[in-house]
Design an enzyme around this catalytic site. Structure first.
Site, short mmCIF file in Angstrom:
data_model
loop_
_atom_site.label_atom_id
_atom_site.label_comp_id
_atom_site.label_asym_id
_atom_site.label_seq_id
_atom_site.Cartn_x
_atom_site.Cartn_y
_atom_site.Cartn_z
N ASN A 1 0.83 -1.20 0.00
CA ASN A 1 0.00 0.00 0.00
C ASN A 1 0.87 1.25 0.00
O ASN A 1 1.99 1.26 0.50
CB ASN A 1 -1.00 0.00 1.16
N GLU B 1 0.25 5.35 0.80
CA GLU B 1 -0.66 6.39 1.26
C GLU B 1 -0.23 7.75 0.74
O GLU B 1 0.89 7.92 0.26
CB GLU B 1 -0.68 6.42 2.79
N CYS C 1 -4.17 0.65 -2.56
CA CYS C 1 -4.06 -0.56 -1.76
C CYS C 1 -3.03 -1.53 -2.34
O CYS C 1 -2.82 -1.57 -3.56
CB CYS C 1 -5.41 -1.27 -1.69
N GLU D 1 -3.20 -4.74 -2.73
CA GLU D 1 -3.77 -5.74 -3.63
C GLU D 1 -3.85 -5.21 -5.06
O GLU D 1 -3.48 -5.88 -6.03
CB GLU D 1 -5.18 -6.16 -3.17
N CYS E 1 -10.40 -4.56 0.76
CA CYS E 1 -11.51 -3.61 0.72
C CYS E 1 -12.41 -3.90 -0.49
O CYS E 1 -12.07 -4.71 -1.36
CB CYS E 1 -10.98 -2.17 0.64
N CYS F 1 -10.77 -3.29 -4.00
CA CYS F 1 -9.85 -4.36 -4.38
C CYS F 1 -10.62 -5.62 -4.77
O CYS F 1 -10.26 -6.32 -5.72
CB CYS F 1 -8.88 -4.67 -3.24
#
Length: 161
Positions: free
Chosen positions: A62, A64, A73, A75, A112, A115
Site C-alpha cells: 500500500n 498512502e 491498496c 492488492e 476492501c 480491491c
C-alpha cells in the site's frame, strides 16, 4: 417476502506452514512486501502477492498520500503490476497480509471493496477461480477458492453490455 441467506465458504489454516507449498511461498512474499509499504498516516502496512499461471509472483504494497484517497491498496498495486508486466497471463492466487507499528494484527485482513471488485475483473479475465488468502501479521489464514466466496452478488461486466 422470502428471507434467504448466503453462505461464504472458506478454509482456515492455523499457520503458513500448513498451506500447500506454493501458497505458503505466496503468503511469505506478501509478508515481505509489507516492508515496502508507505503508510506514514495509518501505520497500517499492507503487502500482497499475486501468483500467475506462468509461475511468476508479483508483489505490491500500500502507498498512502496526505491527500486521501490518492493512495492505493497493496492488492491493486500487485494486480495492476502483474497485468502490466505479464499482459494476458491468468491469475491463480493472491495473498494479502498486514503489519502495524501501533497494534498487533492477529486475525486475517480482508481486502476492501474496491480491491474485491478488481479481483472480480481479474478472475473474469483469467477464466478461472482466483484463490484469495488473507492473514494478519500472524495467526490464522482464511482461504477463499474464488472471488464469489469473498464477495457475493458480483458486479459483472455483463451488466454493462
Amino acid at each position: 417476502m422470502k428471507k434467504e441467506q448466503f453462505v461464504c465458504p472458506y478454509t482456515v489454516y492455523e499457520t503458513v506452514d500448513e498451506l500447500p507449498p506454493a501458497d505458503a511461498e505466496l503468503m511469505r512474499k506478501a509478508h515481505e512486501a509489507t516492508r515496502n509499504s508507505y503508510a506514514p498516516y495509518s501505520k497500517f502496512n499492507v503487502g500482497a502477492a499475486v501468483r500467475l499461471a506462468n509461475g511468476q509472483i508479483v508483489t505490491g504494497n500500500n502507498v498512502e498520500n496526505a491527500a486521501y484517497p490518492s493512495g492505493l491498496c497493496a492488492e491493486r498495486v500487485a494486480m495492476f503490476a502483474a497485468m502490466a508486466q505479464y499482459p494476458g497471463v491468468p491469475f491463480e492466487a493472491l495473498a494479502v497480509t498486514a503489519h502495524s507499528s501501533t497494534k498487533r494484527i492477529a486475525e486475517p485482513v480482508a481486502p476492501c471493496g474496491g480491491c474485491r471488485q478488481v479481483m472480480v475483473e481479474a478472475e473474469q479475465l483469467s477464466k478461472r477461480p482466483l484463490r484469495v488468502m488473507c492473514q494478519g501479521e500472524e495467526g490464522p489464514i482464511m482461504v477463499f477458492d474464488g472471488i464469489e466466496s469473498l464477495m457475493p452478488f458480483l458486479f459483472l461486466d455483463k451488466f454493462l453490455n
